[in-house]
Scaffold this motif. Sequence first.
Motif, short mmCIF file in Angstrom:
data_model
loop_
_atom_site.label_atom_id
_atom_site.label_comp_id
_atom_site.label_asym_id
_atom_site.label_seq_id
_atom_site.Cartn_x
_atom_site.Cartn_y
_atom_site.Cartn_z
N SER A 37 13.52 1.18 4.77
CA SER A 37 12.77 1.06 3.52
C SER A 37 12.73 -0.42 3.15
O SER A 37 13.37 -1.25 3.79
N VAL A 38 11.96 -0.75 2.11
CA VAL A 38 11.74 -2.15 1.73
C VAL A 38 12.36 -2.38 0.35
O VAL A 38 12.00 -1.69 -0.62
N VAL A 40 12.80 -4.86 -2.80
CA VAL A 40 12.11 -5.98 -3.45
C VAL A 40 13.14 -6.79 -4.23
O VAL A 40 13.76 -6.29 -5.17
N LEU A 52 4.61 -5.43 -7.15
CA LEU A 52 4.66 -3.98 -6.96
C LEU A 52 3.40 -3.32 -7.50
O LEU A 52 2.83 -2.42 -6.86
N LEU A 139 4.64 4.05 2.09
CA LEU A 139 5.65 2.99 2.02
C LEU A 139 6.75 3.43 1.05
O LEU A 139 6.50 4.16 0.10
N THR A 140 7.98 2.98 1.33
CA THR A 140 9.07 3.16 0.38
C THR A 140 9.55 1.79 -0.05
O THR A 140 9.99 0.98 0.77
N LEU A 141 9.44 1.52 -1.34
CA LEU A 141 9.85 0.24 -1.92
C LEU A 141 10.97 0.49 -2.92
O LEU A 141 10.93 1.47 -3.67
N ASP A 143 12.65 -1.32 -6.05
CA ASP A 143 12.61 -2.42 -7.01
C ASP A 143 14.01 -2.57 -7.61
O ASP A 143 14.54 -1.65 -8.23
N LEU A 179 12.07 -7.86 0.93
CA LEU A 179 10.87 -8.52 0.42
C LEU A 179 11.34 -9.52 -0.63
O LEU A 179 11.63 -9.16 -1.77
N LEU A 288 3.47 -4.89 5.48
CA LEU A 288 4.74 -4.18 5.36
C LEU A 288 4.66 -2.81 6.02
O LEU A 288 5.59 -2.38 6.71
#
Length: 612
Positions: A37-38, A40, A52, A139-141, A143, A179, A288
Amino acid sequence: MATMESLIGLVNRIQRACTVLGDHGGEGMSLWEALPSVAVVGGQSSGKSSVLESVVGRDFLPRGSGIVTRRPLVLQLHKTDEGRSEYAEFLHAPKKKFADFASVRKEISDETDRITGKSKQISNIPIHLSIYSPNVVNLTLIDLPGLTKVAVEGQPESIVEDIENMVRSYVEKPNCIILAISPANQDIATSDAIKLAREVDPSGERTFGVLTKLDLMDKGTNALDVLEGRAYRLQHPWVGIVNRSQADINKNVDMIIARKKEREYFETSPEYGHLAHKMGSEYLAKLLSQHLERVIRQRIPSIIALINKTIDELNAELDRIGRPIAVDSGAQLYTILEMCRAFDRVFKEHLDGGRPGGDRIYGVFDHQLPAALKKLPFDRHLSLKNVQKVVSEADGYQPHLIAPEQGYRRLIDGSISYFKGPAEASVDAVHFVLKELVRKSIAETEELKRFPTLQSDIATAATEALERFREESRKTVLRLVDMESSYLTVDFFRKLHMEPDKNPNPTPTGPNADRYTDNHFRRIGSNVSSYIGMVCDTLKNSIPKAVVYCQVREAKRSLLNHFYVQVGKREKERLGAMLDEDPALMERRTTIAKRLELYKSARDEIDSVAWK
């Protein structure tokens, strides 16, 4: 080959299912953590929220000064077919769809306050948000709260370290893509995000650099040194972003229009025009997503290996705590009998020496019984004074002529009656040992641990059986004692009569001259004592045999026989009640079964999608 969206979308669904089941932590690496996963990362006011929102294409995040993101936000983007309406769902409110993204912003704020209160505190408990839209990529972000250098009023002094530790706990995981958000109008050398990324990912293999606020740089300056990798080189290209202006935010300018403005900015910019095709939030999202797809493909063998290992562990755990029981009466009766046999095996192992405890029964016979026999008051009962008293009372008005047979019998009967105490004590001692072994055996029978009601039923049945065995054993050992009184061994006294007088100073006044002297009564007491010694030796051997035969042997052979007969006559409802499990164990089994289903499904889906 599977499309990028289908593979990442599958990972998103698996991660969401893992979150629902709580499978995102604990010992070792969970499936959630194994799936990339990403995260931020950026300092406060670095433009994280704008990035985002640009990626999502919606204005949905809370805004303000200071620390706005006070809990991690796990944001899963799910691409839907064109023409489908957009909506959002929160894990804490799974049945509610949010079509108005202003209400999404409010829900994030309210859910944050629910844990942290209306303060400036932070919490590491994440908020899980899924957005379904045709305008996003799968996508999985994540925050994370913005890194800060000083605590403000209302925050603890440890807030700086607390936030960094929280962010670090995410980005140091090997499957996390970083990120790193840095504002272009600040020196890149002072970027909090780059500094932390360099520490946890020194090779830069997992780090993507994003430069925000390019349009806010001083006139005559630009960020080409950073974007082209001269100021700070990463393995992946830097991406520039132009955020919405505060005026656009105040006017609620649509994010699609904002994306268009961003494209126009780069395409018409004299400094960045040659990089326009590699700039902007749309390019960042695709970059990404493509990288995430590659990483997932690279990690598929290790992910499948983890899934297989976990499936084996979950199956073993289910075997340990027991599989679900069928509802038909035949299966229930079979299960009950199997549980009883498992208990019986453990109980017999205790008795036969496979497990500790059975040796205590031998201790009763080898130590406790002999010690009790030695303490019997024969010295007092066969004292000169008592022998004289008993013999005289037995003679009545006419003294005995030759040998006081009635006196002998009374002395012997009185002595033998003392054996009843040690005999009954041996029965009770063995009974206590057997009861304790039943208790230990129930506790040590793994199969029984899930059925507290059945444990209680078996304990009750075994205790009742042991009481019956004790009563039979008590009757038997008392019979043994009574047998010794009911018929005396005549040969013993015949031999005594034929023995020469051992008195060193006989009185030569006739054969009956010492009939009422002390020496006469001493000889009677000595003879009775010798006989009682012989009886004692006999009982010392026969009492253990009787106890073992009536109690230990029966406990091994038929401890639960009566219980089996009762169970066989019970109705289905009563059988089901006996298999009433511990609620915590039932919940544990349900959770394991759901996790097992999740892992098996994940394995099958990853196999079917990844290698098409």
